[in-house]
Enzyme design. Structure first.
Site, mmCIF file in Angstrom:
data_model
loop_
_atom_site.group_PDB
_atom_site.id
_atom_site.type_symbol
_atom_site.label_atom_id
_atom_site.label_comp_id
_atom_site.label_asym_id
_atom_site.label_seq_id
_atom_site.Cartn_x
_atom_site.Cartn_y
_atom_site.Cartn_z
ATOM 1 C CG HIS A 267 61.312 -30.720 2.078
ATOM 2 N ND1 HIS A 267 62.586 -30.215 2.084
ATOM 3 C CD2 HIS A 267 61.260 -31.589 3.115
ATOM 4 C CE1 HIS A 267 63.275 -30.752 3.076
ATOM 5 N NE2 HIS A 267 62.474 -31.593 3.710
ATOM 6 C CE1 TYR A 276 64.715 -34.895 3.751
ATOM 7 C CE2 TYR A 276 65.606 -33.364 2.149
ATOM 8 C CZ TYR A 276 65.251 -33.659 3.447
ATOM 9 O OH TYR A 276 65.443 -32.729 4.430
ATOM 10 N NE ARG A 330 68.409 -28.183 2.814
ATOM 11 C CZ ARG A 330 67.685 -29.232 3.217
ATOM 12 N NH1 ARG A 330 66.731 -29.711 2.422
ATOM 13 N NH2 ARG A 330 67.893 -29.780 4.394
#
EC number: 4.2.2.12
Length: 796
Positions: A267, A276, A330
């Site tokens: 991101h 990720y 997150r």
């Protein structure tokens, strides 16, 4: 946006049991045949790959009657029978609680529905589930797949909601389920599912390495394409998947992917080695294993970068089996995924990747895994029921095959490309999270991590000897004070949920973040600017063996709000009564007790560690019980209240301070007597400077001098003509000078060390030696933008 509303890719896939690959994979495949480039080949090789993918999904080599497998398989069967009993195909849904047509949640419910079908298929295929070989169960799976195809996932539907569900979440689960149930499906059914996947994941999805087709997302897309090719016996799809992986391998210098310094970013702005990064190593380990020895084997030489990432990128952030939250983005707000589960899952992926590595790599990685397993606190790794059967079996095999258990490492590792640092003493591990114009304060999105505001403002997380490793996995995130993350300096100005914007939009306009290290010691600094506040400060951390020296200066704000530097915010658990002792006085463990110490010299929390204030400090201490909910920080969490006890130590700078400062030494894992003795030893580490222009320490017995120069300046015989981090370690008439230019502008930085030097023994090619003799003059060459450069010199 990147993941489902209120949940994560991991929630769906872990619930479906997908995890690591099989323990005893038959990696040898038939030799490539003539005609391999044709669009369709004879079925033999496709069938071999399909059966291999089935093994990767279900796992092999385990005893279904033995624990932990027996309990896990029984639970899988129970979940499958519950799903079967509640399945009620209707217009707009397959299960009543998962409506498919609601714009806000329909795509996530689609993935969740495929997840339940996957659970049912696995219960049918796995032994010991109580539903093994149940014809009614597998027939319901086929009906469910057909219903979802007719209702939503077909060539006529226009995607809505979250793109991830259409291109990754749902097709992954659909294809994996079809592979498991293959013998019970008709050719027509498989053709329908393949056509739907082709519609939502066309070849163009991997045509350009950009947007949502980078890093872990690209790996996931290739996984979908490869499985689609295997299931539909389409050679071109498998070849495309293999070739489209290649852009994932090389090191990047901006944006998403692996960096040469070990960083992993997703991101664009987020440190994401966990989450990720887990997705990426999962997908790559599976695809390498799936295609090994086949017509479509991954032979790109850059695949070695992925193998190297085990020790360069992943292992540094795994502590006793947990993945440090500083690289979990997150995902820290997800109720079902904590640091321990993340770490153990990545360990299984490393075990999978080891199957295709060199013998030396395989032995090293298995030794790492065995060491992590042996040292893991709380629930033993090999009995963790949250892991899939395949992951449990794979970890068991890796441990059994390990030549030995690797010991816990010591020393620092810096990751300048993602504003992160790690340090390990002999009895603790610590992580440091910073932010700059390159890396966001925090990431929120899809209703997740709504109050992670200050996690990138110098949060110093640590795990000490004598304390179980659940400091941050035991409901820390819903119960901790989000304004009091340990190690941070913050203005207590009220912030809104998601303050600063989603998906990494919240970034400070600063460039000076980073530091220098020599493999044993390190100096790290952050030019801090508060999120949505006027707060500014210069903060430094010096990693010195079993100590971390923490300095802050130039602390200034004008928000009309109190400003605090948080020494620590310790989670004591649900009923912790750990004693707090300050300067030899043991304080009552009374909830709600708030103490103020005008000139504390040291403090100690039983079972955790010690804190030394070199010049004495005004310190606040609060023992409290805090209650929160997962839903408050993540809309997908439960509203059930959770309560934990905390001990918090902080320095109160008052409202709107001007040029305030702090100094303390963190002693993770230290005993009380040790802390008191260290406080009396004023010469062990001395603070030479603590200002907005330079922060520096010396440790004479260690031969150590370290400084962060925020501007050109001089201290302790060192002088620089611009911003720099400098570390000098002297021993036996030799010295190592480690330099970094944390602003990474590429401008040259010149250093003068006022010490007679006979000669330069070795130097980094990026260092220019300008003079030796009565003093040493060095220059970081123009264009040097990242990392530490070192020079070894012989002293006179």
């Amino acid at each position: 946006m990147p993941s489902p509303q209120g949940s994560s890719r991991r929630t769906f896939l872990a619930a479906s049991g997908t995890g690591a690959a099989a323990v005893s994979l038959g990696l040898a495949l038939p030799a490539a045949r003539a005609g391999a480039s044709q669009l369709a080949l004879d079925g033999d090789e496709f069938d071999t790959l399909r059966l291999r993918w089935r093994d990767l999904t279900l796992g092999t080599g385990f005893d279904a009657k033995a624990e932990p497998y027996a309990t896990k398989l029984a639970a899988l069967g129970t979940a499958a029978r519950t799903a079967l009993a509640t399945m009620a195909p209707a217009t707009g849904s397959l299960w009543p609680d998962q409506p498919l047509t609601v714009p806000a949640t329909g795509s996530a419910n689609m993935s969740a529905s495929y997840g339940r079908l996957s659970t049912m298929a696995q219960a049918w295929a796995q032994p010991g589930t109580g539903s093994t070989g149940d014809t009614a169960l597998i027939a319901a799976v086929g009906r469910g797949l057909d219903h979802l195809h007719a209702q939503i996932y077909n060539e006529s539907t226009k995607p809505f909601g979250n793109w991830w569900d259409w291109q990754i979440g749902s097709p992954r689960l659909l294809l994996d389920t079809a592979v498991i149930a293959y013998e019970t499906l008709t050719a027509e059914q498989i053709a329908h599912y393949a056509a739907a996947v082709d519609h939502f994941v066309p070849d163009s999805a991997v045509a350009v390495y950009a947007g949502t087709s980078t890093g872990a997302n690209r790996t996931d897309l290739c996984r979908v394409l490869a499985t689609r090719g295997v299931l539909g016996k389409t050679a071109a799809k498998i070849a495309l998947a293999r070739d489209a992986l290649s852009p994932v391998f090389p090191y990047v210098t901006t944006g998403d992917g692996l960096y040469a310094d070990g960083s992993f970013i997703q991101h664009t702005w987020i440190a994401y080695t966990g989450s990720y990064g887990e997705v990426q190593i999962d997908g790559l380990s599976r695809l390498f294993a799936l295609l090994a020895g086949s017509t479509w084997a991954v032979t790109d030489p850059n695949r070695q970068i992925i193998l190297d990432s085990v020790e360069r990128s992943y292992a540094p952030f795994i502590h006793d089996g947990l993945m440090m939250d500083c690289v979990n983005g997150r995902a820290i707000s997800r109720q079902a995924t904590d640091d321990q589960l993340m770490g153990r899952t990545i360990m299984a992926h490393i075990a999978m990747l080891a199957l295709g590595a060199s013998a030396a790599e395989r032995d090293r990685w298995r030794s790492l895994i065995k060491g992590w397993v042996d040292r893991a606190p709380s629930v033993p790794v090999l009995a963790d029921q949250r892991l899939s059967v395949a992951n449990l079996a794979l970890l068991r095999a890796a441990v059994d095959a390990a030549p030995s258990a690797a010991p816990a490492p010591t020393g620092p590792r810096l990751f300048p490309a993602m504003d992160r640092a790690v340090h390990r003493g002999t009895r603790f591990a610590a992580s440091l999270s910073m932010s700059s114009h390159r890396i966001a304060y925090y990431e929120n999105g899809n209703g997740e991590n709504l109050r992670g505001w200050h996690t990138g403002s110098g949060m110093l997380a640590w795990w000490g000897e004598g304390f179980a490793g659940d400091q941050y996995s035991d409901a820390f995130w819903p119960t901790a004070d989000p304004y009091r993350m340990p190690g941070t300096t913050v203005a207590r100005k009220p912030l809104a949920d998601g303050e600063g914007g989603a998906w990494g939009a919240a970034r400070p306009a600063t460039t000076w973040v980073g530091g220098a290290e020599d493999g044993t010691y390190a100096v790290v600094g952050q030019h801090l600017k508060g999120l949505s506040s006027t707060l500014t400060a210069r903060t430094s951390w010096f990693f010195v063996g079993n100590e971390i020296v923490c300095l802050g200066a130039g602390i200034t704000a004008s928000d009309g709000a109190p400003v605090e530097s948080v020494v620590d915010h310790r989670n004591l658990g649900a009923a912790g009564t750990n004693a707090l002792t300050v300067d030899g006085r043991r304080l009552p463990a009374t909830l709600g007790r708030h103490d103020t110490f005008r000139r504390a010299r040291w403090a100690h929390i039983t079972g955790h560690g010690g804190y030394v204030f070199p010049d004495g400090a005004a310190v606040q201490a609060l023992r409290e019980e805090r209650t929160g909910t997962w839903r408050a920080i993540n809309t997908g969490g439960t509203a059930d209240p959770v309560t934990r006890r905390y001990l918090t130590l902080w320095c109160d700078h008052g409202t709107d301070p001007t040029d305030a400062s702090y100094a303390y030494v963190l002693l993770p894992g230290a005993r009380q007597l040790e802390t008191a003795v260290r406080a009396a030893d004023r010469d062990k580490v001395r603070v030479l400077a603590n200002s907005a222009s330079v922060q520096a320490i010396s440790a004479h017995r260690l031969g150590l001098l370290a400084a962060n120069f925020w501007t050109a300046g001089a201290i302790g015989g060192l002088a620089v003509d611009g911003p720099a981090s400098v570390l000098v370690h002297t021993a036996h008439r030799m010295a190592t000078l480690s330099l970094a230019a944390p602003e990474r502008t590429g401008a040259p930085v010149e250093l003068v060390w006022d010490r007679p030097v006979r000669s330069v023994a070795t130097r980094d090619p990026r260092v220019e030696v300008l003079a030796t003799g009565g003093s040493l003059r060095l220059r970081i060459a123009p264009g040097t933008t990242c990392g530490t450069v070192r020079t070894n010199v012989v002293l006179r």
